[in-house]
Motif scaffolding. Structure first.
Motif, PDB file in Angstrom:
ATOM      1  N   GLU A 120       0.865  -1.202   0.000  1.00  0.00           N
ATOM      2  CA  GLU A 120       0.000   0.000   0.000  1.00  0.00           C
ATOM      3  C   GLU A 120       0.891   1.237   0.000  1.00  0.00           C
ATOM      4  OE1 GLU A 120      -2.305   2.589  -0.116  1.00  0.00           O
ATOM      5  OE2 GLU A 120      -3.755   1.209   0.809  1.00  0.00           O
ATOM      6  N   ASP A 121       0.611   2.181  -0.901  1.00  0.00           N
ATOM      7  CA  ASP A 121       1.462   3.369  -0.991  1.00  0.00           C
ATOM      8  C   ASP A 121       1.006   4.498  -0.067  1.00  0.00           C
ATOM      9  OD1 ASP A 121      -0.806   3.742  -2.717  1.00  0.00           O
ATOM     10  OD2 ASP A 121       0.212   5.520  -3.512  1.00  0.00           O
ATOM     11  N   ASP A 168      -3.015  -2.840  -2.498  1.00  0.00           N
ATOM     12  CA  ASP A 168      -3.667  -1.647  -3.037  1.00  0.00           C
ATOM     13  C   ASP A 168      -3.660  -1.717  -4.571  1.00  0.00           C
ATOM     14  OD1 ASP A 168      -4.721   0.955  -3.149  1.00  0.00           O
ATOM     15  OD2 ASP A 168      -2.721   1.858  -3.137  1.00  0.00           O
ATOM     16  N   HIS A 206      -4.298   1.225  -6.631  1.00  0.00           N
ATOM     17  CA  HIS A 206      -3.756   2.465  -7.192  1.00  0.00           C
ATOM     18  C   HIS A 206      -2.438   2.814  -6.524  1.00  0.00           C
ATOM     19  CE1 HIS A 206      -7.419   3.086  -9.441  1.00  0.00           C
ATOM     20  NE2 HIS A 206      -8.084   2.742  -8.357  1.00  0.00           N
ATOM     21  N   MET A 207      -1.359   2.538  -7.241  1.00  0.00           N
ATOM     22  CA  MET A 207      -0.027   2.880  -6.763  1.00  0.00           C
ATOM     23  C   MET A 207       0.770   3.403  -7.941  1.00  0.00           C
ATOM     24  SD  MET A 207       0.953  -0.269  -4.164  1.00  0.00           S
ATOM     25  CE  MET A 207       0.600  -1.592  -5.313  1.00  0.00           C
ATOM     26  N   LYS A 217     -12.031   0.371   0.512  1.00  0.00           N
ATOM     27  CA  LYS A 217     -11.628   1.555   1.260  1.00  0.00           C
ATOM     28  C   LYS A 217     -12.821   2.494   1.316  1.00  0.00           C
ATOM     29  CE  LYS A 217      -6.782   1.748  -0.148  1.00  0.00           C
ATOM     30  NZ  LYS A 217      -5.802   2.556  -0.897  1.00  0.00           N
TER      31      LYS A 217
HETATM   32 MN    MN Z   1      -2.786   3.903  -3.407  1.00  0.00          MN
END
Ligand code: MN
Length: 130
Positions: free
Chosen positions: A8-9, A52, A54-55, A104
């Motif tokens: 996870e970013d 995650d 979206h990174m 999320k």
């Molecule tokens: Mn992300």
């Protein structure tokens, strides 16, 4: 207890998931972006990966593709964590080959139950350890 890798970013989300996993007795491993997560997966071979979508650089789909092409890592369950506003997004995540998804924002009340549902073996019963 399981060994669970979170990739996870977002630092706040990462810390929240790590805190919740540890609070429920799991060993939490972390990767702060896709490549780092893959390196940890190769080194530690966790029981479950939470990733995650979206990174930057390598996103969740890219991570999953790399996991699934690795003979050692391909059978580790991998759950997407992302804001899934629309049904089409959910379908896309499952079609990509993720074993499931967690929405999320992370709901602390539900998170560890959701995680447990993706572990291959149920956790040992309380008091079973000694
Ligand atoms: Mn992300």
């Amino acid at each position: 207890m399981a060994r669970i890798l979170v990739i996870e970013d977002n630092p706040e989300n990462l810390e929240l998931m790590r805190f919740l996993l540890q609070a429920f007795g799991h060993e939490a491993l972390v990767g702060r972006q896709g490549e780092e997560g893959l390196a940890v997966a190769q080194r530690e071979q966790p029981d479950l990966i939470i990733c995650d979508i979206h990174m930057p650089q390598l996103d969740g789909y890219g991570v999953l593709a790399r996991l699934r092409s690795d003979p050692v890592l391909r059978n580790i369950p991998c759950v997407a964590v992302t804001a899934l506003a629309m049904l089409g997004d959910r379908t896309k995540v499952l079609d990509a080959g993720f074993d499931g998804y967690i929405s999320k924002p992370i709901d602390p009340e539900k998170f560890t139950d959701e995680v447990a549902s993706y572990l291959k073996a149920p956790p040992a019963a309380p008091g079973a350890k000694k």
